[in-house]
Design an enzyme around this catalytic site. Sequence first.
Site, PDB file in Angstrom:
ATOM      1  N   HIS A 260     177.469 119.678  51.920  1.00 13.48           N
ATOM      2  CA  HIS A 260     176.854 118.371  52.166  1.00 13.48           C
ATOM      3  C   HIS A 260     175.420 118.283  51.652  1.00 13.48           C
ATOM      4  CE1 HIS A 260     180.238 117.251  54.773  1.00 13.48           C
ATOM      5  NE2 HIS A 260     179.782 116.017  54.669  1.00 13.48           N
ATOM      6  N   GLY A 261     174.708 119.381  51.643  1.00 11.58           N
ATOM      7  CA  GLY A 261     173.334 119.287  51.166  1.00 11.58           C
ATOM      8  C   GLY A 261     172.632 120.626  51.132  1.00 11.58           C
TER       9      GLY A 261
END
Length: 421
Positions: A260-261
């Site tokens: 996701h990041g």
Amino acid sequence: MIEKQETKKQKKKAMLIGISVLLFFLGWFKYFNFVNDSLRALAEFMDRNYTIPYQEIVLPLAISFYTFQAVSYLVDIYYGKQKAERHYGYFSVYFAFFPQLVAGPIERAKKLIPQLKVEHHLNYENLVYGMKRIAWGFFKKTLIADRIAPIVSSVYDSPNPTGSQIVLATILFSIQLFADFSACSDIAIGCARMLGIKLTENFKQPHFAVSISDFWSRWHITLSTWLRDYIFFPLCKGKKKRSQIYLAIVITFLVSGIWHGAAWTFVLWGLIHGFYRVFGDATKSLRQSITSYIQLDRIPVLHMWVKIAITFLLVCFSRVFFRSDSLAQAFDYAKLFLTISSWNPVGIFKAFEIFPLLDLLLFIFFFSILQLFQYIERNHVSTWKFLSKHSIFTRFAFYIFLIFSVLVFGVSGNGFVYGGF
């Protein structure tokens, strides 16, 4: 290359080379500076010299999504679930199909490539259904997600928010994230359907899940199933001990967080959900015993809504880390979220002052429409099929209402949240 190899060992080697190349590019573009900054911070903490500078790297569009599609393609060929595509054009369209390229759904070659090889003609039903889904996506994006996005930002960017404001903003962020991401999927599914292509449904009312495992079977379904098939199952292969399976669960959610990041907040978010799943499985019999002891299971409807509420609040807590800009901020806001006084009804009611009155009324109205839509979905196969049973006047009145609402009251300007992943 994988198909040409004679032995399974050679096939596996070719597959791993392909996956390594894919992950190298993903790692370089998305995670180099994250790892580099983390090592620099560690070196400073240990009073060591660290000379590798920060790199100005431009992240390629949609690299997280098409990398996962490419990895699944190679793995499926290795296991014989998918034939290698010899036609570069068909493969290219599968690899970079524009409606779902930027934010999914993450499609499998086995489902998408055969559809690309079928001759498609302009179809009235596909056009109508596609336009409905696109309109519904714009409704959720412009009238719900983008209306509350500034409210959430005003709290999370504030230097000293109150606990009640954090509670309200986090709940609103959960609503915003669902409306935003499901809207993106609706638009992608609608665009593809107008071309005759059926994409995988990506959401199934996740905020009505009765457990964390149920939540992940409803939220970003194509990512959840990808992680299950290509991370969790391989890790569990041959494992029988519960502790080994629990470790596989945690690693799977850790991968989800990192995907996701490139930030420690996402790593912690993934670990929190991994803990939720392990804890939920380990305490299942105990929780059932408690439910029976207090006789909550004798009132099925109440029992269901209690589980929905608990699951939603657990998801909201994890999203404090998802939304925060730094670990320090995440821990501060998580502490406020868990403080009992933050849940004082008077404080939460006062926190609604961050809403301009007109925006609050519009949000409540359009959010009620969304809930009505979801209520119909839960009691019928499809809201669109439900509407089709009514008169043409009723149907067109609803469609005109959707378009009119978006054009008159819709707020735009913000990109899709998952476009950043």
